[in-house]
Each structure stands twice: as structure tokens, then as C-alpha cells.
Design an enzyme around this catalytic site. Structure first.
Site, mmCIF file in Angstrom:
data_model
loop_
_atom_site.group_PDB
_atom_site.id
_atom_site.type_symbol
_atom_site.label_atom_id
_atom_site.label_comp_id
_atom_site.label_asym_id
_atom_site.label_seq_id
_atom_site.Cartn_x
_atom_site.Cartn_y
_atom_site.Cartn_z
ATOM 1 N N LYS A 190 32.720 37.783 38.546
ATOM 2 C CA LYS A 190 33.147 38.740 37.516
ATOM 3 C C LYS A 190 31.930 39.413 36.879
ATOM 4 O O LYS A 190 31.922 40.624 36.650
ATOM 5 C CB LYS A 190 33.999 38.028 36.455
ATOM 6 N N GLN B 62 37.285 31.567 30.717
ATOM 7 C CA GLN B 62 37.684 31.147 32.063
ATOM 8 C C GLN B 62 38.546 29.881 31.977
ATOM 9 O O GLN B 62 38.158 28.898 31.366
ATOM 10 C CB GLN B 62 36.424 30.892 32.913
ATOM 11 N N ASP C 174 42.075 39.620 29.479
ATOM 12 C CA ASP C 174 42.990 38.925 30.400
ATOM 13 C C ASP C 174 44.454 39.222 30.050
ATOM 14 O O ASP C 174 45.357 38.851 30.797
ATOM 15 C CB ASP C 174 42.760 37.408 30.310
#
Ligand code: NAP
Length: 287
Positions: A55, A99, A122
Site C-alpha cells: 500500500k 491494518q 477503508d
């Protein structure tokens, strides 16, 4: 019947990244700093470390700024909360990604819930998920589902009026994919582990999205001839190769269009993480 169109997620992700590069240049050309993505890694899971690195690299490649906040796997809940709170308060941070999964001592929902919704790249905070579930797409939305919709659209499939079946009801994939399809006027059925006669429900689908987490779970004869099949699954087989949730070889002779694994949904997920970071920066800085 001829083989189906294989939808190239790798190429489409490159198109999305090119669109983003142009947008990022509009920030820097006017002397503003590039959008900034902050990624928090609080576990020692090797797969998470790989995803976080990918990422960060992907962000750098389109001209975004990215920072990685690596914490020890035995970091206390208070310390993790303090890191997220500091990123929330930092005006230089546009997007925050924690994460997952987190080590057991953390309450994942509580951590996600404290992320500033305007930085929630997200799309998992209750506020953003609630907006989407109400048909409001003005918040930040989950990356994989956004990628699925772009893949369906790129295949030339009309979503409006189509029958869509989504296998899976997770907050990360199944539910938001179903919400996005419904918002685009598909008639949506969401399936899960208690669904009766799943094969029959799948055979009705003009658009079939598989987000189960079981290799080759969707059989070729579950696919309606001409259907568009989006395979979200990422499963590693005994030889370490990636496999989707769909039996690709059997499904592609019936499908009208189908995504492969790898090079299908996966690259689109990362592209939409970057897209969400740019969107978050545009909205926050316009305020
Ligand atoms: P998840 O949270 O484990 O959800 C799986 C869903 O599948 C659940 O809703 C479950 O039903 C359903 N399911 C399990 N067994 C079933 C069965 N026998 N029949 C029907 N439904 C069944 O997984 P997820 O996070 O949504 O991820 C799904 C897959 O996508 C995984 O392979 C994951 O690695 C992959 N993924 C890929 C990307 C990407 O970028 N390509 C991104 C995210 C996830 P219940 O709710 O009843 O348990």
C-alpha cells in the site's frame, strides 16, 4: 459457447492510478502538499506487513505521501488508541488505515470506530458504513466493493435492473458490495453460510459476486449463461498459488465476463485505497 471476456483488473487499476496521478498533480501544481496516507501496523502477521508495504509503495507511485506507523504486537489498547487519536488530530494527515486483523488485546470495532470518518479511507467506520447502507454515497466507501463496481462497469454490464447475487455478508466486502449494487438499481440477493440452495440462487444472477474465502467454491454450473462474475476470493493452495472463490476454468465457458485471480479484484482494491485518500484530501481541504 465462446469463452467469456476476462476482465483485466491489473490494466483497469493502472487506468485508475493514471486518473489519480493527474488529480495529485492538481494539488502539487498549486503549491499544496500531496495527499497523505497514514498506515498503522500493530501486528506481527507477515501477510499484514506485506500488504502495508504494498500500500505504501502504491501510494508513492501515484505521488501521494505515505507514512507507516509500526507498533509492537504487544502494544496496549491505550497506546494504539493514542496513535489513532494523534493521526485524527494531525491536520497534515488526510487518510488513516489501521491494518486488520489486530492482535487479540485490541477491540477492533472500537479502534475502527474512533477513526475520524473524514479520514476513514477503508470506509469501515459506523458513520460511513451507515451512510452507505442508507443509500448515501457521500462518505468514504470500502475499497474492494468500489473496485468490484468499476470492474462490472468496465465489462459493459448494465447494473440497473440486473439480478445480482452476492455470496458473503462481511462488513468489508459482501454487505457494501450489495449496498452499492442496490444503489445502482440492481435487484440484490445477499447469500451466506445459512442460505438454502445457494446454487439455485446463483443461477438466477446476471451479476454474481463471490466473497466467501473458499477456493473454487462457486461451480461452473452455478453460473447463468452470459452472467458477469466477480471473484473477490484470495485463497492460497497447497503449492502456494493464489486461487479465487470461483472455479475459473469451469465458470468462464458459461460467463459473459469474469475476473481472474490474481489480476482481478486485488489490484483494484489498492487503486481504490489511493482513490479514497485523494477524495478525502479534496474534501477535507475544501472545508
Ligand atoms: P469473511 O469475513 O470471512 O466472510 C465470508 C462470507 O462468506 C461470510 O459472510 C460467510 O457467511 C460466507 N460463507 C462462508 N461459507 C459459506 C458457504 N458455505 N456458503 C455461503 N456463504 C458462505 O471474508 P471477507 O473478508 O468478506 O473476504 C472474502 C474473501 O475475499 C476472502 O478470500 C478474502 O481473502 C477475500 N478478499 C479479497 C480482497 C481483494 O482485494 N481481492 C479484499 C478483501 C477480501 P456467514 O456470514 O454466514 O458466516
Amino acid at each position: 459457447m465462446p469463452d467469456s471476456q476476462v476482465i483485466d483488473g491489473k490494466a483497469l487499476a493502472e487506468t485508475v492510478r493514471n486518473e489519480l496521478r493527474a488529480k495529485v498533480e492538481t494539488f502539487t501544481a498549486f503549491g499544496r502538499s500531496a495527499p497523505h496516507l497514514a498506515v498503522v501496523l500493530a501486528s506481527d502477521d507477515p501477510a499484514s506487513a506485506v500488504y502495508v508495504r504494498m500500500k505504501g509503495k502504491a501510494a508513492d507511485a501515484v505521488g501521494l505521501r505515505s507514512t507507516q506507523h509500526t507498533l509492537s504486537p504487544d502494544t496496549s489498547p491505550e497506546d494504539l488508541r493514542a496513535v489513532v487519536a494523534a493521526l485524527n488530530d494531525d491536520p497534515d494527515v488526510d487518510g488513516i488505515l489501521v491494518q486488520l486483523p489486530l492482535p487479540d488485546q485490541h477491540d477492533e470495532e472500537a479502534i475502527i470506530g474512533m477513526i475520524d470518518p473524514s479520514k476513514d479511507v477503508d470506509g469501515l467506520t459506523p458513520i460511513n458504513a451507515g451512510r452507505l447502507a442508507r443509500g448515501d454515497e457521500s462518505g468514504l466507501m470500502p475499497c474492494t466493493p468500489l473496485g468490484c463496481i468499476r470492474l462490472i462497469e468496465a465489462s459493459g454490464t448494465e447494473i440497473r435492473g440486473a439480478r445480482a447475487t452476492v455470496i458473503g455478508r462481511s462488513r468489508l466486502v459482501g454487505r457494501p458490495v450489495a449496498d452499492l449494487l442496490l444503489n445502482r438499481h440492481a435487484t440484490v440477493t445477499t447469500c451466506h453460510s445459512r442460505t438454502r440452495d445457494l446454487a439455485a440462487v446463483c443461477r438466477e444472477a446476471d451479476i454474481l459476486v463471490a466473497a466467501v474465502g473458499r477456493a473454487k467454491f462457486v461451480q461452473g454450473d452455478w453460473v447463468k449463461p452470459g452472467a458477469t462474475v466477480i471473484d473477490v476470493g484470495i485463497n492460497r493452495n497447497a503449492e502456494g498459488k493464489l486461487e479465487g472463490d470461483v472455479d475459473f476454468d469451469a465458470a468462464r465457458v458459461r460467463a459473459g465476463a469474469i475476473t481472474p485471480v490474481p489480476k482481478g479484484v486485488g489490484p483494484m482494491t489498492i487503486a481504490y485505497l489511493l482513490s479514497n485518500t485523494v477524495t478525502a484530501a479534496q474534501r477535507r481541504r475544501a472545508q
